[in-house]
Design a protein around this motif. Sequence first.
Motif, PDB file in Angstrom:
ATOM      1  N   LEU A 126     -39.784 114.057  96.892  1.00 17.74           N
ATOM      2  CA  LEU A 126     -41.183 113.665  96.698  1.00 17.74           C
ATOM      3  C   LEU A 126     -42.052 114.101  97.872  1.00 17.74           C
ATOM      4  O   LEU A 126     -43.201 114.516  97.677  1.00 17.74           O
ATOM      5  CB  LEU A 126     -41.287 112.155  96.489  1.00 17.74           C
ATOM      6  N   ARG A 127     -41.516 114.036  99.062  1.00 14.22           N
ATOM      7  CA  ARG A 127     -42.254 114.475 100.248  1.00 14.22           C
ATOM      8  C   ARG A 127     -42.604 115.966 100.156  1.00 14.22           C
ATOM      9  O   ARG A 127     -43.665 116.394 100.611  1.00 14.22           O
ATOM     10  CB  ARG A 127     -41.423 114.211 101.498  1.00 14.22           C
ATOM     11  N   SER A 128     -41.716 116.751  99.518  1.00 13.65           N
ATOM     12  CA  SER A 128     -41.951 118.192  99.395  1.00 13.65           C
ATOM     13  C   SER A 128     -43.158 118.510  98.508  1.00 13.65           C
ATOM     14  O   SER A 128     -43.690 119.601  98.564  1.00 13.65           O
ATOM     15  CB  SER A 128     -40.706 118.904  98.866  1.00 13.65           C
ATOM     16  N   TYR A 129     -43.596 117.552  97.702  1.00 10.16           N
ATOM     17  CA  TYR A 129     -44.777 117.749  96.852  1.00 10.16           C
ATOM     18  C   TYR A 129     -46.076 117.549  97.619  1.00 10.16           C
ATOM     19  O   TYR A 129     -47.160 117.719  97.056  1.00 10.16           O
ATOM     20  CB  TYR A 129     -44.755 116.798  95.653  1.00 10.16           C
ATOM     21  N   GLY A 130     -45.974 117.180  98.859  1.00 10.83           N
ATOM     22  CA  GLY A 130     -47.173 116.960  99.675  1.00 10.83           C
ATOM     23  C   GLY A 130     -48.001 115.819  99.124  1.00 10.83           C
ATOM     24  O   GLY A 130     -47.464 114.807  98.667  1.00 10.83           O
ATOM     25  N   ASP A 131     -49.311 115.991  99.148  1.00  8.86           N
ATOM     26  CA  ASP A 131     -50.218 114.932  98.721  1.00  8.86           C
ATOM     27  C   ASP A 131     -50.387 114.861  97.204  1.00  8.86           C
ATOM     28  O   ASP A 131     -51.156 114.042  96.704  1.00  8.86           O
ATOM     29  CB  ASP A 131     -51.586 115.105  99.382  1.00  8.86           C
ATOM     30  N   ASP A 132     -49.668 115.717  96.459  1.00 14.39           N
ATOM     31  CA  ASP A 132     -49.755 115.681  94.995  1.00 14.39           C
ATOM     32  C   ASP A 132     -48.964 114.524  94.392  1.00 14.39           C
ATOM     33  O   ASP A 132     -49.088 114.238  93.213  1.00 14.39           O
ATOM     34  CB  ASP A 132     -49.269 116.995  94.385  1.00 14.39           C
ATOM     35  N   HIS A 133     -48.131 113.873  95.174  1.00 14.08           N
ATOM     36  CA  HIS A 133     -47.420 112.671  94.714  1.00 14.08           C
ATOM     37  C   HIS A 133     -47.361 111.703  95.887  1.00 14.08           C
ATOM     38  O   HIS A 133     -46.603 111.897  96.818  1.00 14.08           O
ATOM     39  CB  HIS A 133     -46.014 113.019  94.238  1.00 14.08           C
ATOM     40  N   LEU A 134     -48.168 110.677  95.810  1.00 15.08           N
ATOM     41  CA  LEU A 134     -48.244 109.711  96.899  1.00 15.08           C
ATOM     42  C   LEU A 134     -47.756 108.355  96.405  1.00 15.08           C
ATOM     43  O   LEU A 134     -48.204 107.869  95.367  1.00 15.08           O
ATOM     44  CB  LEU A 134     -49.687 109.576  97.391  1.00 15.08           C
ATOM     45  N   ILE A 135     -46.837 107.777  97.140  1.00 14.69           N
ATOM     46  CA  ILE A 135     -46.409 106.406  96.904  1.00 14.69           C
ATOM     47  C   ILE A 135     -46.892 105.595  98.097  1.00 14.69           C
ATOM     48  O   ILE A 135     -46.636 105.965  99.245  1.00 14.69           O
ATOM     49  CB  ILE A 135     -44.880 106.291  96.778  1.00 14.69           C
ATOM     50  N   CYS A 136     -47.601 104.511  97.797  1.00 13.24           N
ATOM     51  CA  CYS A 136     -48.036 103.647  98.884  1.00 13.24           C
ATOM     52  C   CYS A 136     -47.369 102.288  98.732  1.00 13.24           C
ATOM     53  O   CYS A 136     -46.908 101.917  97.652  1.00 13.24           O
ATOM     54  CB  CYS A 136     -49.554 103.518  98.936  1.00 13.24           C
ATOM     55  N   VAL A 137     -47.301 101.587  99.828  1.00 11.11           N
ATOM     56  CA  VAL A 137     -46.714 100.253  99.852  1.00 11.11           C
ATOM     57  C   VAL A 137     -47.604  99.346 100.685  1.00 11.11           C
ATOM     58  O   VAL A 137     -48.406  99.811 101.499  1.00 11.11           O
ATOM     59  CB  VAL A 137     -45.282 100.249 100.451  1.00 11.11           C
ATOM     60  N   ILE A 138     -47.438  98.060 100.461  1.00 12.42           N
ATOM     61  CA  ILE A 138     -48.024  97.067 101.352  1.00 12.42           C
ATOM     62  C   ILE A 138     -46.857  96.327 101.973  1.00 12.42           C
ATOM     63  O   ILE A 138     -45.996  95.798 101.270  1.00 12.42           O
ATOM     64  CB  ILE A 138     -48.952  96.083 100.631  1.00 12.42           C
ATOM     65  N   GLU A 139     -46.848  96.346 103.274  1.00  9.22           N
ATOM     66  CA  GLU A 139     -45.821  95.641 104.028  1.00  9.22           C
ATOM     67  C   GLU A 139     -46.429  94.372 104.594  1.00  9.22           C
ATOM     68  O   GLU A 139     -47.518  94.395 105.165  1.00  9.22           O
ATOM     69  CB  GLU A 139     -45.299  96.528 105.156  1.00  9.22           C
ATOM     70  N   ASP A 140     -45.731  93.283 104.420  1.00  6.87           N
ATOM     71  CA  ASP A 140     -46.121  92.028 105.052  1.00  6.87           C
ATOM     72  C   ASP A 140     -45.673  92.120 106.504  1.00  6.87           C
ATOM     73  O   ASP A 140     -44.480  92.134 106.791  1.00  6.87           O
ATOM     74  CB  ASP A 140     -45.441  90.855 104.339  1.00  6.87           C
ATOM     75  N   ASP A 141     -46.624  92.240 107.414  1.00  7.37           N
ATOM     76  CA  ASP A 141     -46.279  92.418 108.829  1.00  7.37           C
ATOM     77  C   ASP A 141     -45.502  91.233 109.386  1.00  7.37           C
ATOM     78  O   ASP A 141     -44.725  91.385 110.316  1.00  7.37           O
ATOM     79  CB  ASP A 141     -47.538  92.663 109.668  1.00  7.37           C
ATOM     80  N   GLY A 142     -45.705  90.056 108.803  1.00  6.02           N
ATOM     81  CA  GLY A 142     -44.987  88.877 109.278  1.00  6.02           C
ATOM     82  C   GLY A 142     -43.502  88.929 108.968  1.00  6.02           C
ATOM     83  O   GLY A 142     -42.661  88.694 109.831  1.00  6.02           O
ATOM     84  N   SER A 143     -43.169  89.281 107.733  1.00  3.27           N
ATOM     85  CA  SER A 143     -41.763  89.286 107.308  1.00  3.27           C
ATOM     86  C   SER A 143     -41.128  90.669 107.359  1.00  3.27           C
ATOM     87  O   SER A 143     -39.914  90.792 107.329  1.00  3.27           O
ATOM     88  CB  SER A 143     -41.656  88.747 105.881  1.00  3.27           C
ATOM     89  N   GLY A 144     -41.946  91.716 107.395  1.00  4.09           N
ATOM     90  CA  GLY A 144     -41.425  93.080 107.346  1.00  4.09           C
ATOM     91  C   GLY A 144     -41.008  93.495 105.949  1.00  4.09           C
ATOM     92  O   GLY A 144     -40.424  94.555 105.758  1.00  4.09           O
ATOM     93  N   LYS A 145     -41.342  92.697 104.958  1.00  6.55           N
ATOM     94  CA  LYS A 145     -40.941  92.946 103.577  1.00  6.55           C
ATOM     95  C   LYS A 145     -42.013  93.747 102.836  1.00  6.55           C
ATOM     96  O   LYS A 145     -43.209  93.525 103.024  1.00  6.55           O
ATOM     97  CB  LYS A 145     -40.720  91.596 102.880  1.00  6.55           C
ATOM     98  N   ILE A 146     -41.589  94.662 101.978  1.00  9.45           N
ATOM     99  CA  ILE A 146     -42.506  95.393 101.107  1.00  9.45           C
ATOM    100  C   ILE A 146     -42.868  94.454  99.958  1.00  9.45           C
ATOM    101  O   ILE A 146     -41.996  94.005  99.220  1.00  9.45           O
ATOM    102  CB  ILE A 146     -41.875  96.696 100.582  1.00  9.45           C
ATOM    103  N   VAL A 147     -44.167  94.140  99.814  1.00  7.32           N
ATOM    104  CA  VAL A 147     -44.603  93.163  98.821  1.00  7.32           C
ATOM    105  C   VAL A 147     -45.471  93.766  97.714  1.00  7.32           C
ATOM    106  O   VAL A 147     -45.815  93.061  96.762  1.00  7.32           O
ATOM    107  CB  VAL A 147     -45.333  91.978  99.476  1.00  7.32           C
ATOM    108  N   ALA A 148     -45.819  95.045  97.814  1.00  8.13           N
ATOM    109  CA  ALA A 148     -46.593  95.701  96.758  1.00  8.13           C
ATOM    110  C   ALA A 148     -46.412  97.203  96.881  1.00  8.13           C
ATOM    111  O   ALA A 148     -46.162  97.730  97.972  1.00  8.13           O
ATOM    112  CB  ALA A 148     -48.068  95.336  96.860  1.00  8.13           C
TER     113      ALA A 148
END
Length: 157
Positions: A52-74
């Motif tokens: 996916l990284r090789s596709y550059g900006d044509d495929h972007l996955i974003c996440v929201i990390e809870d800075d308190g727990s370090g867990k990906i929540v979205a």
Amino acid sequence: MQDTSSVAGEESFRVRKLEISDKAKGFIDLLQQLSVCDSVSDKEFEDRFQELRSYGDDHLICVIEDDGSGKIVATGSVLIEKKFLRNCGKVGHIEDVVVDGSARGKQLGKKIIEFLTDHARAMGCYKVILDCSEDNRGFYEKCGFKKKEIQMAKYFT
């Protein structure tokens, strides 16, 4: 693009691009709240991440990390389709938006949609589209989307 903000003065959430270390922060577990997502080995995750990284900006996955727990929540993704229509225009396709059940009601879904929509606009897309269930229609309308046409699917077994 990064956004760090406090909600109710307690929790801090960060919107950013997916990182290789996010598997250990519950990324796959989060996807399992959305749809069928069997376990993914570290090697499979790394291989797909690099692809996916090789596709550059044509495929972007974003996440929201809870800075308190370090867990990906979205999370959510946007794929940029290059077309011949509209003077060789581009369309953004938003996919796989999910917010952890324990983190709902904190405007995180809205943050994901804004991040992905902003990316599509920055990539020169003339529109961004998504498919959703009827149950989620109200949420996406609040994010500025309008119902148009119908969705059809054909699954391969």
